[in-house]
Design a protein around this motif. Structure first.
Motif, short mmCIF file in Angstrom:
data_model
loop_
_atom_site.label_atom_id
_atom_site.label_comp_id
_atom_site.label_asym_id
_atom_site.label_seq_id
_atom_site.Cartn_x
_atom_site.Cartn_y
_atom_site.Cartn_z
N UNK A 65 0.83 -1.21 0.00
CA UNK A 65 0.00 0.00 0.00
C UNK A 65 0.87 1.26 0.00
N UNK A 66 1.95 1.24 0.77
CA UNK A 66 2.85 2.39 0.80
C UNK A 66 3.55 2.57 -0.55
N UNK A 67 3.94 1.47 -1.17
CA UNK A 67 4.59 1.53 -2.47
C UNK A 67 3.62 2.07 -3.53
N UNK A 70 3.26 5.84 -3.08
CA UNK A 70 4.45 6.61 -3.43
C UNK A 70 4.74 6.55 -4.92
N UNK A 71 4.74 5.33 -5.50
CA UNK A 71 5.19 5.18 -6.89
C UNK A 71 4.07 4.92 -7.89
N UNK A 72 2.89 4.60 -7.43
CA UNK A 72 1.80 4.31 -8.34
C UNK A 72 1.48 2.82 -8.36
N UNK A 73 0.49 2.48 -9.18
CA UNK A 73 -0.02 1.11 -9.21
C UNK A 73 0.96 0.11 -9.84
N UNK A 74 1.82 0.57 -10.73
CA UNK A 74 2.70 -0.35 -11.44
C UNK A 74 3.73 -1.02 -10.53
N UNK A 75 4.19 -0.33 -9.50
CA UNK A 75 5.26 -0.87 -8.65
C UNK A 75 4.81 -2.11 -7.86
N UNK A 76 3.67 -2.06 -7.13
CA UNK A 76 3.26 -3.30 -6.43
C UNK A 76 2.86 -4.42 -7.40
N UNK A 77 2.31 -4.06 -8.57
CA UNK A 77 1.97 -5.10 -9.54
C UNK A 77 3.23 -5.80 -10.05
N UNK A 82 6.79 -10.53 -9.96
CA UNK A 82 8.12 -11.12 -9.78
C UNK A 82 8.13 -12.16 -8.67
N UNK A 83 7.42 -11.90 -7.57
CA UNK A 83 7.36 -12.88 -6.47
C UNK A 83 6.62 -14.14 -6.91
N UNK A 84 5.59 -13.97 -7.74
CA UNK A 84 4.87 -15.13 -8.25
C UNK A 84 5.77 -15.98 -9.13
N UNK A 85 6.56 -15.32 -9.99
CA UNK A 85 7.47 -16.05 -10.86
C UNK A 85 8.57 -16.74 -10.08
N UNK A 86 9.09 -16.10 -9.04
CA UNK A 86 10.16 -16.73 -8.26
C UNK A 86 9.66 -17.93 -7.47
#
Length: 141
Positions: A65-67, A70-77, A82-86
């Protein structure tokens, strides 16, 4: 305005009056029901227990939520993708798995826990004959 963050005040998920089976002295008898059965009927041992059980999930939600703020919707997505792929990265069954890439994305590589120091041998993956381990995992052996 909560920004989708979990509440700071701990609230129990359910409120119920728990009445354990009592023995002749008003205390549950562990000889009749057993120790495990008596404990499961007592409920929560502490109000913060639920919060501590979900600590990593709540921390991840607050960071996302903080990300987003601060940076918009693209950053947490992007991080979630990336976490799903890892988590889907495969490995051969006879090799040890470290999940280092996932630990770096979640910043767990900076924390020292009990599993880092007091890792017991029965929890470790044991290296064996590579061909036999792969054939057993495939159901050939």
């Amino acid at each position: 305005m909560s920004f989708g963050l979990p509440p700071l005040k701990v609230k129990p998920e359910h409120v119920s009056n728990i009445k354990p089976q009592e023995g002749p002295f008003g205390v549950p008898s562990p000889l009749v029901a057993g120790l495990a059965a008596t404990k499961s009927k007592l409920g929560m041992s502490h109000p913060i227990e639920i919060s501590e059980r979900n600590y990593h999930l709540n921390q991840e939600k607050m960071n996302m939520a903080m990300l987003r703020n601060i940076q918009g919707l693209h950053a947490p997505l992007k991080l979630t993708m990336e976490m799903k792929f890892t988590s889907k990265v495969g490995h051969l069954p006879f090799l040890q798995r470290s999940n280092f890439q996932h630990d770096v994305l979640t910043a767990k590589h900076l924390d020292f826990g009990f599993e880092d120091i007091l890792n017991t041998p029965e929890l470790c993956e044991v290296a064996g004959q590579p061909h036999a381990v792969v054939e057993r995992s495939l159901g050939i052996l």
